[in-house]
Motif scaffolding. Structure first.
Motif, PDB file in Angstrom:
ATOM      1  N   PRO A 137       3.391  -1.365  12.690  1.00  0.00           N
ATOM      2  CA  PRO A 137       2.903  -2.493  13.496  1.00  0.00           C
ATOM      3  C   PRO A 137       3.994  -3.515  13.828  1.00  0.00           C
ATOM      4  O   PRO A 137       5.072  -3.512  13.228  1.00  0.00           O
ATOM      5  N   THR A 138       3.656  -4.377  14.720  1.00  0.00           N
ATOM      6  CA  THR A 138       4.589  -5.424  15.128  1.00  0.00           C
ATOM      7  C   THR A 138       4.563  -6.602  14.139  1.00  0.00           C
ATOM      8  O   THR A 138       5.517  -7.370  14.051  1.00  0.00           O
ATOM      9  N   THR A 139       3.474  -6.697  13.374  1.00  0.00           N
ATOM     10  CA  THR A 139       3.304  -7.850  12.489  1.00  0.00           C
ATOM     11  C   THR A 139       4.139  -7.740  11.201  1.00  0.00           C
ATOM     12  O   THR A 139       4.558  -8.755  10.663  1.00  0.00           O
ATOM     13  N   HIS A 357     -13.037 -13.378  15.504  1.00  0.00           N
ATOM     14  CA  HIS A 357     -11.882 -12.537  15.836  1.00  0.00           C
ATOM     15  C   HIS A 357     -10.766 -12.667  14.816  1.00  0.00           C
ATOM     16  O   HIS A 357     -10.596 -13.716  14.197  1.00  0.00           O
ATOM     17  N   GLU A 358     -10.011 -11.570  14.669  1.00  0.00           N
ATOM     18  CA  GLU A 358      -8.831 -11.572  13.807  1.00  0.00           C
ATOM     19  C   GLU A 358      -7.711 -12.271  14.602  1.00  0.00           C
ATOM     20  O   GLU A 358      -6.983 -11.634  15.358  1.00  0.00           O
ATOM     21  N   LEU A 359      -7.608 -13.608  14.430  1.00  0.00           N
ATOM     22  CA  LEU A 359      -6.706 -14.384  15.296  1.00  0.00           C
ATOM     23  C   LEU A 359      -5.226 -14.141  15.003  1.00  0.00           C
ATOM     24  O   LEU A 359      -4.404 -14.137  15.894  1.00  0.00           O
ATOM     25  N   THR A 433       0.711  -0.802   3.683  1.00  0.00           N
ATOM     26  CA  THR A 433      -0.219   0.102   4.368  1.00  0.00           C
ATOM     27  C   THR A 433      -1.470   0.193   3.504  1.00  0.00           C
ATOM     28  O   THR A 433      -1.499   0.907   2.499  1.00  0.00           O
ATOM     29  N   ILE A 434      -2.491  -0.560   3.900  1.00  0.00           N
ATOM     30  CA  ILE A 434      -3.734  -0.655   3.122  1.00  0.00           C
ATOM     31  C   ILE A 434      -4.805   0.124   3.882  1.00  0.00           C
ATOM     32  O   ILE A 434      -5.298  -0.311   4.930  1.00  0.00           O
ATOM     33  N   ALA A 435      -5.106   1.295   3.357  1.00  0.00           N
ATOM     34  CA  ALA A 435      -5.919   2.251   4.117  1.00  0.00           C
ATOM     35  C   ALA A 435      -7.394   2.120   3.766  1.00  0.00           C
ATOM     36  O   ALA A 435      -7.896   2.837   2.892  1.00  0.00           O
TER      37      ALA A 435
HETATM   38  P1  NAD Z   1      -1.258  -2.364  17.234  1.00  0.00           P
HETATM   39  O1  NAD Z   1      -2.480  -1.562  16.964  1.00  0.00           O
HETATM   40  O2  NAD Z   1      -1.125  -3.027  18.544  1.00  0.00           O
HETATM   41  O3  NAD Z   1       0.041  -1.419  17.076  1.00  0.00           O
HETATM   42  C1  NAD Z   1       0.262  -0.655  15.917  1.00  0.00           C
HETATM   43  C2  NAD Z   1       1.068   0.575  16.298  1.00  0.00           C
HETATM   44  O4  NAD Z   1       0.232   1.470  17.029  1.00  0.00           O
HETATM   45  C3  NAD Z   1       2.268   0.300  17.191  1.00  0.00           C
HETATM   46  O5  NAD Z   1       3.333   1.149  16.808  1.00  0.00           O
HETATM   47  C4  NAD Z   1       1.762   0.631  18.581  1.00  0.00           C
HETATM   48  O6  NAD Z   1       2.809   1.016  19.426  1.00  0.00           O
HETATM   49  C5  NAD Z   1       0.811   1.788  18.291  1.00  0.00           C
HETATM   50  N1  NAD Z   1      -0.318   1.918  19.200  1.00  0.00           N
HETATM   51  C6  NAD Z   1      -1.274   0.990  19.423  1.00  0.00           C
HETATM   52  N2  NAD Z   1      -2.212   1.484  20.256  1.00  0.00           N
HETATM   53  C7  NAD Z   1      -1.833   2.755  20.561  1.00  0.00           C
HETATM   54  C8  NAD Z   1      -2.375   3.791  21.374  1.00  0.00           C
HETATM   55  N3  NAD Z   1      -3.515   3.612  22.056  1.00  0.00           N
HETATM   56  N4  NAD Z   1      -1.703   4.970  21.455  1.00  0.00           N
HETATM   57  C9  NAD Z   1      -0.548   5.164  20.767  1.00  0.00           C
HETATM   58  N5  NAD Z   1       0.008   4.205  19.983  1.00  0.00           N
HETATM   59  C10 NAD Z   1      -0.619   3.019  19.883  1.00  0.00           C
HETATM   60  O7  NAD Z   1      -1.147  -3.395  16.041  1.00  0.00           O
HETATM   61  P2  NAD Z   1      -0.135  -4.620  15.852  1.00  0.00           P
HETATM   62  O8  NAD Z   1      -0.516  -5.729  16.763  1.00  0.00           O
HETATM   63  O9  NAD Z   1       1.249  -4.111  15.906  1.00  0.00           O
HETATM   64  O10 NAD Z   1      -0.446  -5.015  14.347  1.00  0.00           O
HETATM   65  C11 NAD Z   1      -1.500  -5.855  14.017  1.00  0.00           C
HETATM   66  C12 NAD Z   1      -2.747  -5.092  13.656  1.00  0.00           C
HETATM   67  O11 NAD Z   1      -2.469  -4.183  12.583  1.00  0.00           O
HETATM   68  C13 NAD Z   1      -3.811  -6.034  13.103  1.00  0.00           C
HETATM   69  O12 NAD Z   1      -5.075  -5.599  13.500  1.00  0.00           O
HETATM   70  C14 NAD Z   1      -3.634  -5.931  11.585  1.00  0.00           C
HETATM   71  O13 NAD Z   1      -4.774  -6.252  10.851  1.00  0.00           O
HETATM   72  C15 NAD Z   1      -3.302  -4.464  11.461  1.00  0.00           C
HETATM   73  N6  NAD Z   1      -2.524  -4.205  10.234  1.00  0.00           N
HETATM   74  C16 NAD Z   1      -3.133  -3.541   9.230  1.00  0.00           C
HETATM   75  C17 NAD Z   1      -2.429  -3.296   8.058  1.00  0.00           C
HETATM   76  C18 NAD Z   1      -3.063  -2.595   6.913  1.00  0.00           C
HETATM   77  O14 NAD Z   1      -2.347  -2.267   5.963  1.00  0.00           O
HETATM   78  N7  NAD Z   1      -4.353  -2.319   6.933  1.00  0.00           N
HETATM   79  C19 NAD Z   1      -1.101  -3.747   7.914  1.00  0.00           C
HETATM   80  C20 NAD Z   1      -0.520  -4.423   8.997  1.00  0.00           C
HETATM   81  C21 NAD Z   1      -1.235  -4.646  10.167  1.00  0.00           C
END
Ligand code: NAD
Length: 459
Positions: A137-139, A357-359, A433-435
């Motif tokens: 993710p970007t976060t 929403h998850e802001l 990575t919390i699954a």
């Molecule tokens: P995002 O879903 O926009 O992107 C995550 C990844 O998925 C990126 O690499 C992106 O390029 C890819 N991606 C997204 N949509 C796609 C698609 N349709 N097809 C192919 N690839 C795709 O998420 P983000 O904005 O980068 O991160 C924030 C989100 O991630 C929040 O919802 C947050 O809660 C969640 N998050 C969860 C965890 C966890 O451990 N559960 C950890 C960090 C972030």
């Protein structure tokens, strides 16, 4: 610039000679022009890696830790993550990367189970999947790459990363540093690979590649759905909307300070961070007062309305404002930020978009509830069934127990900030990575390995 891969198998593999635009990339750095080339390289690396001993694997994990824990590297990752993504807080990102490198377990996580008795000896051991496709993710761009690399390599896999395009430059730099550190301790080349230009298309190519045996997605709902529908073994770590409940029986001063710390950490980007507060009505005013004395600023209704117009869209947060600081948000609505402001708080009803929403911004709505059981019921509703993270402050053990049973989240933090749930100021190992959706919970090396039983009869 075109570089030629000098690995022995390079010439024999069609499409394997990468065209890498980055002049700093050396052969063996793991950066490839196409996803197919990145997967091919990781597959060939795995054929060599499968012969490494557990001691070798642990040595490689240690090399990753050392490389990532250099203060210059931690500083670079923290500053560049904020610069490239436009989100988060440099100091907190430094800490998150440090904890990812220090607290992610390595091969020690792969504990063999065994039974011995009259009928013989049976063991259950862990085998690698092969090549894992990991979507980040970007976060938490670099934290996830550190954490996933340690876990996946410890379990004997190689990994192809598909970073978020918004964190591409830094992720590529990091993959390069990791491969160089691994090479220095004698690891096979290309244990960790990625593409020179990460994109959604490259991510789709990774998901579809038949040589990728397992997919691990850390991100929002779209990517979680995609990997779960892929037909492959998938681990999905998705979104949350963590509520924090504050009971009348809480230590309010402590609760307020923990909530401000947790909800403002990295400008509220972590998926585990407190996203809405449900306070029992009788203590809500005192709680807010303590929050303000800990660096929160309470928005009045007019300021709240202005902020809502700025940061909310009908479908969720406006990405432009995700991960910005409390001071930036205040300035954007023409309020001069008080010194040291970390979090914006405001009272709302439960239907407000700040609550629903998850802001992922340092904005914490507070909703009042008549009593602790009403607060728990509302928290369950607002968590939206993600089963991700919840927090509660109370000295009433019965109330804590009722909340835990009702909400059933992967992480439930009691009387601390949310990040205690990933081992930061709380016990236990760390993960980024919390699954929840696929049920592994807080992932570690054992989740990236197949369980294999071996029975020796009456030996
Ligand atoms: P995002 O879903 O926009 O992107 C995550 C990844 O998925 C990126 O690499 C992106 O390029 C890819 N991606 C997204 N949509 C796609 C698609 N349709 N097809 C192919 N690839 C795709 O998420 P983000 O904005 O980068 O991160 C924030 C989100 O991630 C929040 O919802 C947050 O809660 C969640 N998050 C969860 C965890 C966890 O451990 N559960 C950890 C960090 C972030």
């Amino acid at each position: 610039m075109t570089t030629t891969h000098n690995a022995p198998w390079a010439e024999a593999t069609s499409g394997f000679l990468p065209t890498v635009p980055d002049p700093d990339v050396e052969p063996g750095d793991g950066i490839f022009a196409t996803m197919q080339a990145a997967v091919d390289a990781a597959l060939l690396a795995h054929r060599e890696y499968i012969n490494s001993s557990m001691a070798d694997r642990q040595r490689f994990v240690t090399a990753i830790r050392h490389a990532m824990l250099k203060p210059t590297t931690l500083n670079y990752m923290a500053t560049q993550a904020v610069a490239e993504t436009g989100m988060g807080n440099v100091h907190h990102k430094y800490l998150k990367n440090r904890f990812a490198a220090e607290l992610t377990p390595g091969t020690e996580d792969l504990v063999t189970e065994c039974w011995s008795g009259d009928e013989g000896l049976t063991t259950v051991e862990y085998s690698p999947y092969g090549v894992i496709g990991a979507i980040t993710p970007t976060t938490n761009p670099t934290e996830t790459i550190i954490c996933n690399s340690i876990c996946m390599l410890a379990a004997g896999n190689t990994v192809v990363f598909s970073p978020h395009p918004r964190a591409a430059r830094l992720s590529i730099w990091q993959v390069r540093q990791l491969n160089r550190a691994l090479r220095r301790v004698g690891a096979p080349e290309n244990l960790i690979t990625t593409v020179a230009e990460p994109s959604i298309e490259a991510c789709r190519a990774l998901i579809a590649n038949p040589e990728v045996s397992m997919l691990v997605a850390t991100g929002g709902p779209a990517i979680v759905r995609t990997v779960m529908a892929s037909g492959k073994k998938a681990i999905a770590a998705g979104a949350g909307n963590p509520p924090v409940v504050v009971d009348a029986a809480a230590d309010l001063e402590h609760a307020a300070s923990c909530i401000v710390d947790g909800a403002s950490f990295d400008n509220n980007l972590p998926c585990i961070a407190e996203k809405e507060c449900i306070a029992v009505d009788s203590i809500a005013d005192d709680l807010k007062r303590y929050m303000v004395s800990n660096g929160a600023y309470e928005l009045d209704p007019a300021q709240r309305a202005l902020l809502e117009r700025l940061v909310c869209t009908p479908t969720g947060p406006n990405p432009e404002w995700v991960g910005k600081s409390a001071a930036e948000l205040l300035r954007a609505i023409s309020v001069r930020p008080p010194a040291g402001v970390r979090l914006l708080i405001c009272e709302t009803d439960a239907a407000h978009p700040f609550v629903q929403h998850e802001l992922m911004m340092p904005v914490l709505p507070i909703v009042r509830a008549d009593d602790v059981d009403a607060a728990i019921a509302l928290a369950v509703e607002l968590e939206h069934g993600h089963r991700h993270t919840a927090v509660m402050h109370s000295r009433d053990v019965g109330a804590l127990e009722r909340m835990g049973r009702a909400i059933q989240t992967t992480i439930f933090v009691k009387n601390g900030p949310s990040y205690a749930g990933i081992g930061i100021g709380g016990e236990g190992f760390s993960t980024f990575t919390i699954a929840g959706p696929t049920g592994e919970g807080l992932t570690s090396a054992r989740h990236f390995a197949r369980r294999r039983r071996s029975a020796l009869v009456r030996g």
